[in-house]
Write an enzyme that holds these catalytic residues in place. Structure first.
Site, PDB file in Angstrom:
ATOM      1  N   ASP A 195      40.772  26.956  32.421  1.00 55.54           N
ATOM      2  CA  ASP A 195      42.182  27.019  32.032  1.00 55.54           C
ATOM      3  C   ASP A 195      42.675  25.631  31.642  1.00 55.54           C
ATOM      4  O   ASP A 195      42.223  25.074  30.659  1.00 55.54           O
ATOM      5  CB  ASP A 195      43.025  27.650  33.146  1.00 55.54           C
ATOM      6  CG  ASP A 195      44.371  28.131  32.611  1.00 55.54           C
ATOM      7  OD1 ASP A 195      45.278  27.288  32.478  1.00 55.54           O
ATOM      8  OD2 ASP A 195      44.526  29.322  32.311  1.00 55.54           O
ATOM      9  N   HIS A 226      41.015  36.744  34.453  1.00 59.71           N
ATOM     10  CA  HIS A 226      41.204  35.313  34.213  1.00 59.71           C
ATOM     11  C   HIS A 226      40.460  34.429  35.199  1.00 59.71           C
ATOM     12  O   HIS A 226      40.057  33.321  34.870  1.00 59.71           O
ATOM     13  CB  HIS A 226      42.702  34.999  34.279  1.00 59.71           C
ATOM     14  CG  HIS A 226      43.049  33.594  33.940  1.00 59.71           C
ATOM     15  ND1 HIS A 226      42.825  33.049  32.691  1.00 59.71           N
ATOM     16  CD2 HIS A 226      43.610  32.599  34.686  1.00 59.71           C
ATOM     17  CE1 HIS A 226      43.231  31.789  32.678  1.00 59.71           C
ATOM     18  NE2 HIS A 226      43.708  31.494  33.874  1.00 59.71           N
TER      19      HIS A 226
END
Length: 239
Positions: free
Chosen positions: A21, A217
């Site tokens: 991320d 994610h």
């Protein structure tokens, strides 16, 4: 600067950098700024960012008066108040909503006014989950109770400054081997259509992508064995 400091402290000229991320964005930026120090780069979740202009300007053009979390985070105060009202509960909702099992509702029809970051996020089931324990969440919650959310959310407020600093450095500088690992249910992939094809076309050292089935994610938490296998396969391919 921190990453280069770690290299210097360890006495190495180069290293392989792996980031998830924001960590992926920082690793991509490091590779553009100092390619001579990067042996290879692995991005988890977030592909190389092909912004056509300053991020907030691009997003305002795309979303207009519709809600998008990065634009919501630009103003100091609203996001901090929302997230800090119930830190443990907010973390649970975020962690669940964008996992492979979570079902984040589309924010496409939500208008910016009177909409918050957590508005479309479903209520998570009770812990433990297969990849998150009560102790995990307690530790995350304790960290944010101490720090608050101003610092983390402000990373989004610096996106334009980061873009300005690196705008003149093309993706062609990434001649080192690079790789992308993501869950096939990661909402980030919906925001970066055809990213793998573009990385293959514009990053000279790009060696492909691994998509982890059923994973959202949180790649390393949700599927640590599959993530490690993909990472080690890439590392093993390095000369």
């Amino acid at each position: 600067g921190d990453l280069l400091g770690l290299l210097d402290e360890a006495g190495h000229d180069q290293a392989v950098f792996v980031g998830h991320d924001w960590g992926a964005l920082i690793a991509w930026d490091l590779a553009r700024l100092h390619p001579e120090r990067v042996r290879a780069v692995v991005a988890a979740s977030v592909p190389y960012p092909f912004w056509p202009g300053r991020p907030t300007e691009v997003l305002r053009h795309i979303f207009e008066d519709r809600f998008f979390y990065i634009l919501y985070f630009q103003d100091v105060g609203p996001a901090e108040r929302e997230l800090e009202a119930d830190i443990r509960g907010a973390l649970a909702r975020v962690l669940w909503a964008i996992s492979g099992e979570g079902h984040l509702e589309s924010t496409e029809d939500l208008r910016r006014k009177d909409t918050g970051f957590l508005t479309a996020m479903p209520t998570p089931p009770p812990l433990p989950w297969p990849w998150l324990s009560d102790d995990d969440l307690d530790r995350y919650g304790a960290a944010f109770e101490k720090s608050g959310f101003f610092g983390p959310v402000s990373y989004y407020r610096n996106l334009d400054a980061n873009y300005d600093r690196l705008a003149a450095l093309p993706p062609a500088r990434l001649t080192m081997p690079s790789y992308h690992i993501a869950g096939d249910r990661d909402p980030v992939l919906r925001m970066s259509a055809r990213a793998a094809e573009r990385m293959a076309a514009e990053l000279p050292g790009f060696r492909g992508q691994s998509l982890l089935p059923g994973v959202g994610h949180w790649t390393q938490q949700e599927a640590p064995e599959a993530f490690d296998a993909a990472l080690m396969a890439f590392l093993s391919s390095l000369d």
